[in-house]
Design a protein around this motif. Structure first.
Motif, PDB file in Angstrom:
ATOM      1  N   ALA A 162      32.784  52.802   6.736  1.00  0.00           N
ATOM      2  CA  ALA A 162      31.786  51.994   6.015  1.00  0.00           C
ATOM      3  C   ALA A 162      30.669  51.482   6.918  1.00  0.00           C
ATOM      4  O   ALA A 162      29.539  51.287   6.463  1.00  0.00           O
ATOM      5  CB  ALA A 162      32.465  50.825   5.315  1.00  0.00           C
ATOM      6  N   ASN A 163      30.956  51.266   8.203  1.00  0.00           N
ATOM      7  CA  ASN A 163      29.962  50.687   9.098  1.00  0.00           C
ATOM      8  C   ASN A 163      29.162  51.722   9.882  1.00  0.00           C
ATOM      9  O   ASN A 163      28.371  51.362  10.760  1.00  0.00           O
ATOM     10  CB  ASN A 163      30.645  49.732  10.091  1.00  0.00           C
ATOM     11  N   LEU A 164      29.355  53.006   9.574  1.00  0.00           N
ATOM     12  CA  LEU A 164      28.635  54.059  10.283  1.00  0.00           C
ATOM     13  C   LEU A 164      27.433  54.525   9.474  1.00  0.00           C
ATOM     14  O   LEU A 164      27.423  54.443   8.243  1.00  0.00           O
ATOM     15  CB  LEU A 164      29.570  55.245  10.531  1.00  0.00           C
ATOM     16  N   ASP A 165      26.412  55.041  10.177  1.00  0.00           N
ATOM     17  CA  ASP A 165      25.262  55.570   9.458  1.00  0.00           C
ATOM     18  C   ASP A 165      25.655  56.876   8.770  1.00  0.00           C
ATOM     19  O   ASP A 165      26.702  57.471   9.051  1.00  0.00           O
ATOM     20  CB  ASP A 165      24.060  55.777  10.384  1.00  0.00           C
ATOM     21  N   ARG A 166      24.799  57.348   7.871  1.00  0.00           N
ATOM     22  CA  ARG A 166      25.179  58.457   6.991  1.00  0.00           C
ATOM     23  C   ARG A 166      25.516  59.727   7.762  1.00  0.00           C
ATOM     24  O   ARG A 166      26.531  60.382   7.484  1.00  0.00           O
ATOM     25  CB  ARG A 166      24.039  58.739   5.999  1.00  0.00           C
ATOM     26  N   GLU A 167      24.687  60.091   8.743  1.00  0.00           N
ATOM     27  CA  GLU A 167      24.919  61.325   9.477  1.00  0.00           C
ATOM     28  C   GLU A 167      26.239  61.273  10.233  1.00  0.00           C
ATOM     29  O   GLU A 167      27.035  62.218  10.193  1.00  0.00           O
ATOM     30  CB  GLU A 167      23.767  61.585  10.452  1.00  0.00           C
ATOM     31  N   LEU A 168      26.497  60.158  10.899  1.00  0.00           N
ATOM     32  CA  LEU A 168      27.736  60.005  11.654  1.00  0.00           C
ATOM     33  C   LEU A 168      28.937  59.946  10.718  1.00  0.00           C
ATOM     34  O   LEU A 168      30.009  60.491  11.012  1.00  0.00           O
ATOM     35  CB  LEU A 168      27.660  58.745  12.519  1.00  0.00           C
ATOM     36  N   ARG A 169      28.740  59.314   9.571  1.00  0.00           N
ATOM     37  CA  ARG A 169      29.823  59.233   8.593  1.00  0.00           C
ATOM     38  C   ARG A 169      30.224  60.633   8.128  1.00  0.00           C
ATOM     39  O   ARG A 169      31.408  60.947   8.010  1.00  0.00           O
ATOM     40  CB  ARG A 169      29.385  58.379   7.411  1.00  0.00           C
ATOM     41  N   GLN A 170      29.243  61.488   7.892  1.00  0.00           N
ATOM     42  CA  GLN A 170      29.543  62.838   7.437  1.00  0.00           C
ATOM     43  C   GLN A 170      30.255  63.645   8.518  1.00  0.00           C
ATOM     44  O   GLN A 170      31.139  64.449   8.222  1.00  0.00           O
ATOM     45  CB  GLN A 170      28.250  63.536   6.996  1.00  0.00           C
ATOM     46  N   MET A 172      32.241  62.350  10.785  1.00  0.00           N
ATOM     47  CA  MET A 172      33.600  61.825  10.873  1.00  0.00           C
ATOM     48  C   MET A 172      34.455  62.274   9.695  1.00  0.00           C
ATOM     49  O   MET A 172      35.678  62.438   9.822  1.00  0.00           O
ATOM     50  CB  MET A 172      33.574  60.301  10.956  1.00  0.00           C
ATOM     51  N   GLU A 173      33.838  62.477   8.521  1.00  0.00           N
ATOM     52  CA  GLU A 173      34.588  62.989   7.372  1.00  0.00           C
ATOM     53  C   GLU A 173      35.228  64.332   7.719  1.00  0.00           C
ATOM     54  O   GLU A 173      36.404  64.579   7.425  1.00  0.00           O
ATOM     55  CB  GLU A 173      33.660  63.152   6.165  1.00  0.00           C
ATOM     56  N   VAL A 174      34.432  65.193   8.354  1.00  0.00           N
ATOM     57  CA  VAL A 174      34.942  66.515   8.739  1.00  0.00           C
ATOM     58  C   VAL A 174      36.061  66.365   9.760  1.00  0.00           C
ATOM     59  O   VAL A 174      37.108  67.021   9.670  1.00  0.00           O
ATOM     60  CB  VAL A 174      33.803  67.386   9.304  1.00  0.00           C
ATOM     61  N   GLU A 175      35.864  65.487  10.753  1.00  0.00           N
ATOM     62  CA  GLU A 175      36.863  65.299  11.800  1.00  0.00           C
ATOM     63  C   GLU A 175      38.171  64.746  11.241  1.00  0.00           C
ATOM     64  O   GLU A 175      39.262  65.213  11.582  1.00  0.00           O
ATOM     65  CB  GLU A 175      36.323  64.365  12.883  1.00  0.00           C
ATOM     66  N   ILE A 176      38.078  63.728  10.394  1.00  0.00           N
ATOM     67  CA  ILE A 176      39.287  63.108   9.853  1.00  0.00           C
ATOM     68  C   ILE A 176      40.088  64.112   9.036  1.00  0.00           C
ATOM     69  O   ILE A 176      41.315  64.207   9.159  1.00  0.00           O
ATOM     70  CB  ILE A 176      38.922  61.864   9.007  1.00  0.00           C
ATOM     71  N   ARG A 177      39.404  64.879   8.211  1.00  0.00           N
ATOM     72  CA  ARG A 177      40.103  65.886   7.404  1.00  0.00           C
ATOM     73  C   ARG A 177      40.772  66.931   8.303  1.00  0.00           C
ATOM     74  O   ARG A 177      41.904  67.358   8.067  1.00  0.00           O
ATOM     75  CB  ARG A 177      39.122  66.545   6.445  1.00  0.00           C
ATOM     76  N   LYS A 178      40.065  67.357   9.350  1.00  0.00           N
ATOM     77  CA  LYS A 178      40.619  68.346  10.280  1.00  0.00           C
ATOM     78  C   LYS A 178      41.900  67.816  10.933  1.00  0.00           C
ATOM     79  O   LYS A 178      42.910  68.532  11.013  1.00  0.00           O
ATOM     80  CB  LYS A 178      39.598  68.704  11.350  1.00  0.00           C
ATOM     81  N   HIS A 179      41.853  66.561  11.391  1.00  0.00           N
ATOM     82  CA  HIS A 179      43.023  65.994  12.054  1.00  0.00           C
ATOM     83  C   HIS A 179      44.200  65.877  11.086  1.00  0.00           C
ATOM     84  O   HIS A 179      45.352  66.119  11.462  1.00  0.00           O
ATOM     85  CB  HIS A 179      42.685  64.635  12.670  1.00  0.00           C
ATOM     86  N   GLN A 180      43.912  65.499   9.843  1.00  0.00           N
ATOM     87  CA  GLN A 180      44.997  65.389   8.868  1.00  0.00           C
ATOM     88  C   GLN A 180      45.655  66.749   8.642  1.00  0.00           C
ATOM     89  O   GLN A 180      46.882  66.857   8.611  1.00  0.00           O
ATOM     90  CB  GLN A 180      44.458  64.829   7.543  1.00  0.00           C
ATOM     91  N   THR A 181      44.845  67.782   8.530  1.00  0.00           N
ATOM     92  CA  THR A 181      45.373  69.122   8.318  1.00  0.00           C
ATOM     93  C   THR A 181      46.200  69.573   9.517  1.00  0.00           C
ATOM     94  O   THR A 181      47.294  70.126   9.367  1.00  0.00           O
ATOM     95  CB  THR A 181      44.222  70.109   8.071  1.00  0.00           C
TER      96      THR A 181
END
Length: 360
Positions: A162-170, A172-181
C-alpha cells in the motif's frame, strides 16, 4: 481436508459482527486474496487466522490441526504488515536473523536460513545496510524475508504494498507471486486494490460486511460476478436500471432510456426491478454516421472527455440517461471530444441482478 479450513468463524465486537459465519477451504499451493472495501472485515479475518484475534465462534484448522486456541508462534504462520516494521538500528542481516534468535535456533541454522532468504529475495550485497539506506522495494523485500525466514506453513500479508508507488508495486506483485509459487506454501493476501488481487491470486474471496460474497477463481470473480456488489466493486462497470420483461429465453430491460437484452437469468422475474452492469472495456464505439442507434444494447452518445491510459483511451460519453464510460485500445479508431458516436455491447457482456434495495 483442505490445508487451511475456516469452520463457521465469526468475530463480534460489542453489537457488531466484524466477521460473520465464514467458511473457507484453502489448498496448500494456493495464493488467495481477501478483497473488499475498508471496514469489510478482511483484516480481522486475517488476524483470526494468525492467532492475533480469537474468534467468537468457529474453528481454524491448519494442516489438519485445530489451532483455534494456539498462540501465533505455535501455529506455523508468519505475517507481513503494511508498515515495514524494520528495526532502524539493525542491519538487513540483523533484521532477518532477529526472529530466529527469538526462537533460540543454533547459530549455524540462523546463518543458513538468512543466506537462503537473501538469495531468493535478491538481497545479496545489502546485508550490512540499514533500513534508511534501502529503497522502498528493498525494504519490502526485507519485510517479506523476515516473514519467510522462519519457514512458515502459511504466509499472511496485510496490504504490504500500500505504501509503494505504482511502478514499484507492480514489480513487487510479480515478485511475491513468484516466491509463493516457488515455495509452495499458501499466501493469504489482504487488499482493497482489485488490480493486486487479480494480478496475483489463484482465488479471490470478496468480503463485504464480514461475510464472503463469493470465493472463486479470479477469472470467475471478474467475468462472472455472482452478486451485484461484486459486479460493481470488481472492475469498472456502467450501470443501468429498469424493469425486466422475460420472453423467449431473453430478458429485456426497459428503463434509463435504453433497451438492454440478455439471456434469461435464474432468479429474475417478469416485471422485477433490475440492475444491469456492462464493464467499460466491453463497450464498443462507432461513428454515429454508421447508424444503429436505438437497437437493443446500443445508444447514441457524445464524447465529452478522452482520458489516455497508456495503450487504452477512456471515453466519457454523455447520453440522454447520463454518462457512460468506454475503455478502448488506442489501436482502434480514436474519437475526439465532441464526436457523435454509437455505443454498443453484446448481450453476453451484460451482468443482470435484482436491483439493490438501497438503490445503488
Amino acid at each position: 481436508m483442505a490445508y487451511i479450513h475456516l469452520d463457521g468463524v465469526s468475530k463480534q465486537y460489542g453489537s457488531v459482527w466484524a466477521v460473520d459465519r465464514v467458511n473457507m477451504a484453502i489448498e496448500k499451493h494456493e495464493f488467495v486474496s481477501l478483497l473488499g472495501p475498508s471496514g469489510s472485515g478482511k483484516t480481522t479475518l486475517l488476524r483470526i487466522i494468525a492467532g492475533l484475534e480469537r474468534p467468537t465462534t468457529g474453528r481454524v484448522l491448519i494442516d489438519g490441526e485445530d489451532v483455534t486456541e494456539l498462540p501465533p508462534h505455535k501455529r506455523g504462520v508468519a505475517m507481513v504488515f503494511q508498515e515495514f516494521l524494520l528495526f532502524p538500528h539493525r542491519t538487513v542481516y540483523e533484521n532477518l536473523a532477529f526472529p530466529l534468535r527469538m526462537l533460540k535456533l543454533p547459530k549455524g541454522e540462523i546463518e543458513a536460513r538468512v543466506e537462503w532468504v537473501v538469495g531468493i529475495l535478491a538481497l545479496r550485497g545489502l546485508e550490512k545496510r540499514y533500513p534508511n539506506q534501502l529503497s522502498g522495494g528493498q525494504q519490502q523485500r526485507v519485510a517479506l524475508g523476515r516473514g519467510l525466514v522462519g519457514r512458515p506453513k502459511v504466509l499472511l500479508l496485510d496490504e504490504p504494498l500500500a505504501n509503494l508507488d505504482r511502478e514499484l508495486r507492480q514489480e513487487m506483485e510479480v515478485e511475491i507471486r513468484k516466491h509463493q509459487t516457488d515455495l509452495g506454501i499458501p499466501f493469504i493476501y489482504v487488499t482493497h486494490n482489485q488490480e493486486e488481487a487479480l494480478s496475483m491470486s489463484d482465488r479471490i474471496a470478496v468480503v463485504r460486511g464480514g461475510r464472503i460474497e463469493d470465493f472463486a477463481s479470479r477469472t470467475d470473480i471478474y467475468d462472472r460476478p455472482k452478486t451485484a456488489f461484486i459486479a460493481q466493486f470488481v472492475g469498472r462497470s456502467n450501470r443501468f436500471t429498469g424493469t425486466a420483461a422475460t420472453a423467449g429465453g431473453t430478458i429485456s430491460l426497459s428503463g434509463d432510456g435504453v433497451r438492454i437484452e440478455t439471456a434469461t437469468r435464474p432468479g429474475i422475474a417478469d416485471g422485477e426491478r433490475v440492475a444491469a452492469y456492462v464493464k467499460n472495456e466491453k463497450v464498443r464505439l462507432r461513428p454515429a454516421s454508421a447508424g444503429g442507434a436505438g437497437a437493443a444494447n446500443t445508444l447514441a452518445a457524445t464524447v465529452r472527455y478522452v482520458i489516455l491510459r497508456g495503450a487504452y483511451a477512456e471515453y466519457v460519453l454523455g447520453w440522454s440517461g447520463g454518462e457512460l464510460v468506454a475503455s478502448r485500445p488506442r489501436s482502434e479508431a480514436e474519437f475526439t471530444e465532441g464526436a457523435e458516436v454509437v455505443a454498443c455491447w453484446d448481450a453476453a457482456d451484460v451482468d443482470l441482478f435484482p436491483a439493490p434495495e438501497d438503490g445503488r
